[in-house]
Design a protein around this motif. Structure first.
Motif, PDB file in Angstrom:
ATOM      1  N   LEU A  22      12.768   8.812  -7.995  1.00 52.22           N
ATOM      2  CA  LEU A  22      11.508   8.781  -8.379  1.00 52.22           C
ATOM      3  C   LEU A  22      10.503   8.823  -6.979  1.00 52.22           C
ATOM      4  O   LEU A  22      10.649   8.115  -6.355  1.00 52.22           O
ATOM      5  CB  LEU A  22      11.124   7.558  -9.175  1.00 52.22           C
ATOM      6  CG  LEU A  22      12.056   7.649 -10.523  1.00 52.22           C
ATOM      7  CD1 LEU A  22      11.512   6.661 -11.599  1.00 52.22           C
ATOM      8  CD2 LEU A  22      11.974   9.056 -11.220  1.00 52.22           C
ATOM      9  N   ALA A  23       9.342   9.448  -7.005  1.00 54.30           N
ATOM     10  CA  ALA A  23       8.465   9.438  -6.044  1.00 54.30           C
ATOM     11  C   ALA A  23       7.015   8.933  -6.544  1.00 54.30           C
ATOM     12  O   ALA A  23       6.370   9.739  -7.516  1.00 54.30           O
ATOM     13  CB  ALA A  23       8.545  10.923  -5.369  1.00 54.30           C
ATOM     14  N   GLY A  24       6.424   7.877  -6.251  1.00 56.27           N
ATOM     15  CA  GLY A  24       5.177   7.505  -6.518  1.00 56.27           C
ATOM     16  C   GLY A  24       4.295   8.159  -5.645  1.00 56.27           C
ATOM     17  O   GLY A  24       4.265   8.286  -4.538  1.00 56.27           O
ATOM     18  N   THR A  25       3.195   8.652  -6.294  1.00 61.22           N
ATOM     19  CA  THR A  25       2.108   9.511  -5.302  1.00 61.22           C
ATOM     20  C   THR A  25       0.807   8.493  -5.382  1.00 61.22           C
ATOM     21  O   THR A  25       0.555   7.832  -5.859  1.00 61.22           O
ATOM     22  CB  THR A  25       1.943  10.832  -6.120  1.00 61.22           C
ATOM     23  OG1 THR A  25       1.290  10.585  -7.569  1.00 61.22           O
ATOM     24  CG2 THR A  25       3.034  11.528  -6.162  1.00 61.22           C
ATOM     25  N   TYR A  26       0.142   9.128  -4.345  1.00 62.25           N
ATOM     26  CA  TYR A  26      -1.109   8.386  -4.062  1.00 62.25           C
ATOM     27  C   TYR A  26      -2.385   8.738  -5.150  1.00 62.25           C
ATOM     28  O   TYR A  26      -3.154   7.878  -5.113  1.00 62.25           O
ATOM     29  CB  TYR A  26      -1.793   9.100  -2.930  1.00 62.25           C
ATOM     30  CG  TYR A  26      -1.249   8.331  -1.488  1.00 62.25           C
ATOM     31  CD1 TYR A  26      -1.420   7.104  -1.117  1.00 62.25           C
ATOM     32  CD2 TYR A  26      -0.093   8.977  -0.895  1.00 62.25           C
ATOM     33  CE1 TYR A  26      -0.498   6.491  -0.001  1.00 62.25           C
ATOM     34  CE2 TYR A  26       0.156   8.369   0.523  1.00 62.25           C
ATOM     35  CZ  TYR A  26       0.109   7.006   0.656  1.00 62.25           C
ATOM     36  OH  TYR A  26       0.811   6.420   1.530  1.00 62.25           O
ATOM     37  N   TRP A  32       9.633  12.865 -10.660  1.00 65.70           N
ATOM     38  CA  TRP A  32      11.082  12.848 -10.874  1.00 65.70           C
ATOM     39  C   TRP A  32      11.765  13.977 -10.132  1.00 65.70           C
ATOM     40  O   TRP A  32      11.306  15.241 -10.368  1.00 65.70           O
ATOM     41  CB  TRP A  32      11.375  12.697 -12.356  1.00 65.70           C
ATOM     42  CG  TRP A  32      10.772  11.702 -13.062  1.00 65.70           C
ATOM     43  CD1 TRP A  32       9.688  11.380 -13.281  1.00 65.70           C
ATOM     44  CD2 TRP A  32      11.726  10.690 -13.699  1.00 65.70           C
ATOM     45  NE1 TRP A  32       9.454  10.396 -14.160  1.00 65.70           N
ATOM     46  CE2 TRP A  32      10.793   9.798 -14.275  1.00 65.70           C
ATOM     47  CE3 TRP A  32      12.898  10.608 -14.236  1.00 65.70           C
ATOM     48  CZ2 TRP A  32      10.980   8.719 -15.206  1.00 65.70           C
ATOM     49  CZ3 TRP A  32      13.286   9.410 -14.558  1.00 65.70           C
ATOM     50  CH2 TRP A  32      12.469   8.614 -15.265  1.00 65.70           C
ATOM     51  N   PHE A  33      13.058  13.676  -9.501  1.00 63.50           N
ATOM     52  CA  PHE A  33      13.721  14.867  -8.806  1.00 63.50           C
ATOM     53  C   PHE A  33      15.160  14.404  -8.934  1.00 63.50           C
ATOM     54  O   PHE A  33      15.588  13.220  -9.084  1.00 63.50           O
ATOM     55  CB  PHE A  33      13.407  14.511  -7.305  1.00 63.50           C
ATOM     56  CG  PHE A  33      12.143  14.891  -7.069  1.00 63.50           C
ATOM     57  CD1 PHE A  33      11.729  16.334  -6.685  1.00 63.50           C
ATOM     58  CD2 PHE A  33      11.072  14.041  -6.912  1.00 63.50           C
ATOM     59  CE1 PHE A  33      10.456  16.633  -6.422  1.00 63.50           C
ATOM     60  CE2 PHE A  33       9.585  14.465  -6.355  1.00 63.50           C
ATOM     61  CZ  PHE A  33       9.320  15.628  -6.279  1.00 63.50           C
ATOM     62  N   ASP A  34      16.153  15.550  -8.953  1.00 63.42           N
ATOM     63  CA  ASP A  34      17.383  15.188  -9.061  1.00 63.42           C
ATOM     64  C   ASP A  34      17.857  14.807  -7.642  1.00 63.42           C
ATOM     65  O   ASP A  34      17.634  15.351  -6.676  1.00 63.42           O
ATOM     66  CB  ASP A  34      17.991  16.702  -9.236  1.00 63.42           C
ATOM     67  CG  ASP A  34      19.655  16.726  -9.581  1.00 63.42           C
ATOM     68  OD1 ASP A  34      20.489  16.361  -8.559  1.00 63.42           O
ATOM     69  OD2 ASP A  34      20.131  16.875 -10.690  1.00 63.42           O
ATOM     70  N   GLY A  35      18.896  13.899  -7.712  1.00 65.66           N
ATOM     71  CA  GLY A  35      19.248  13.283  -6.458  1.00 65.66           C
ATOM     72  C   GLY A  35      20.069  14.191  -5.463  1.00 65.66           C
ATOM     73  O   GLY A  35      20.480  13.902  -4.369  1.00 65.66           O
ATOM     74  N   ALA A  36      20.850  15.341  -6.240  1.00 64.75           N
ATOM     75  CA  ALA A  36      21.761  15.954  -5.568  1.00 64.75           C
ATOM     76  C   ALA A  36      21.044  17.168  -4.652  1.00 64.75           C
ATOM     77  O   ALA A  36      21.448  17.378  -3.575  1.00 64.75           O
ATOM     78  CB  ALA A  36      22.608  16.858  -6.717  1.00 64.75           C
ATOM     79  N   ASP A  37      20.044  17.738  -5.193  1.00 61.89           N
ATOM     80  CA  ASP A  37      19.437  18.867  -4.544  1.00 61.89           C
ATOM     81  C   ASP A  37      17.790  18.488  -4.430  1.00 61.89           C
ATOM     82  O   ASP A  37      17.238  19.623  -3.970  1.00 61.89           O
ATOM     83  CB  ASP A  37      19.773  20.232  -5.245  1.00 61.89           C
ATOM     84  CG  ASP A  37      19.301  20.240  -6.749  1.00 61.89           C
ATOM     85  OD1 ASP A  37      18.690  19.460  -7.227  1.00 61.89           O
ATOM     86  OD2 ASP A  37      19.526  21.383  -7.424  1.00 61.89           O
TER      87      ASP A  37
END
Length: 146
Positions: A22-26, A32-37
């Protein structure tokens, strides 16, 4: 994945046996991203409704527990069910910007330790949204470890 001026906080976790990032943005969003790719994922449940920018400020802290996403933006910490996006308790509102967040499991259940710009370290019961401990500190804490 994103520009260097877009991401404010990162968290790794597990969703149904799949590693997620998970990436919190400014702009107040959480991607949300797949951890593999690192392909971007459609968030589950009500998280998908909150894909646009929020007006509350940058997501400055993110944590993933077995069942919950814990995020801080401006003066508020929210605890949300990982699979449904539903709130897991009331918002934890602080008197100033939240600087650090750390969840922990105690005998009483899940708690969240927070540090605020007012130089207080607080421990919150996630279910009730009440503080169980508050300690005044000589300076602002920007990281909590356990």
């Amino acid at each position: 994945m994103a520009g260097p001026d877009e991401l404010a906080a990162l968290a790794l976790g597990d969703l149904h046996g799949r590693v997620i990032l998970l990436a919190g943005t400014y702009d107040g969003g959480i991607r949300w991203f797949d951890g593999a790719d690192l392909t971007e994922l459609t968030p589950p449940g009500r998280f998908a409704e909150r894909r646009g920018p929020a007006r509350r400020g940058a997501v400055t802290a993110l944590h993933i527990t077995a069942t919950m996403v814990i995020s801080a933006a401006a003066d508020t910490v929210t605890c949300t069910d990982l699979t449904t996006g539903e709130p897991s308790g009331p918002a934890l509102v602080h008197p100033g910007p939240v600087r650090a967040v750390l969840p922990a499991m105690l005998d009483s259940g899940l708690v969240v330790a927070t540090s605020c710009a007012d130089r207080r370290l607080s421990v919150w019961d996630v279910v009730t949204g009440r503080t169980t401990l508050t300690v005044s500190l000589p300076r602002t804490v920007s990281r909590i470890v356990s």
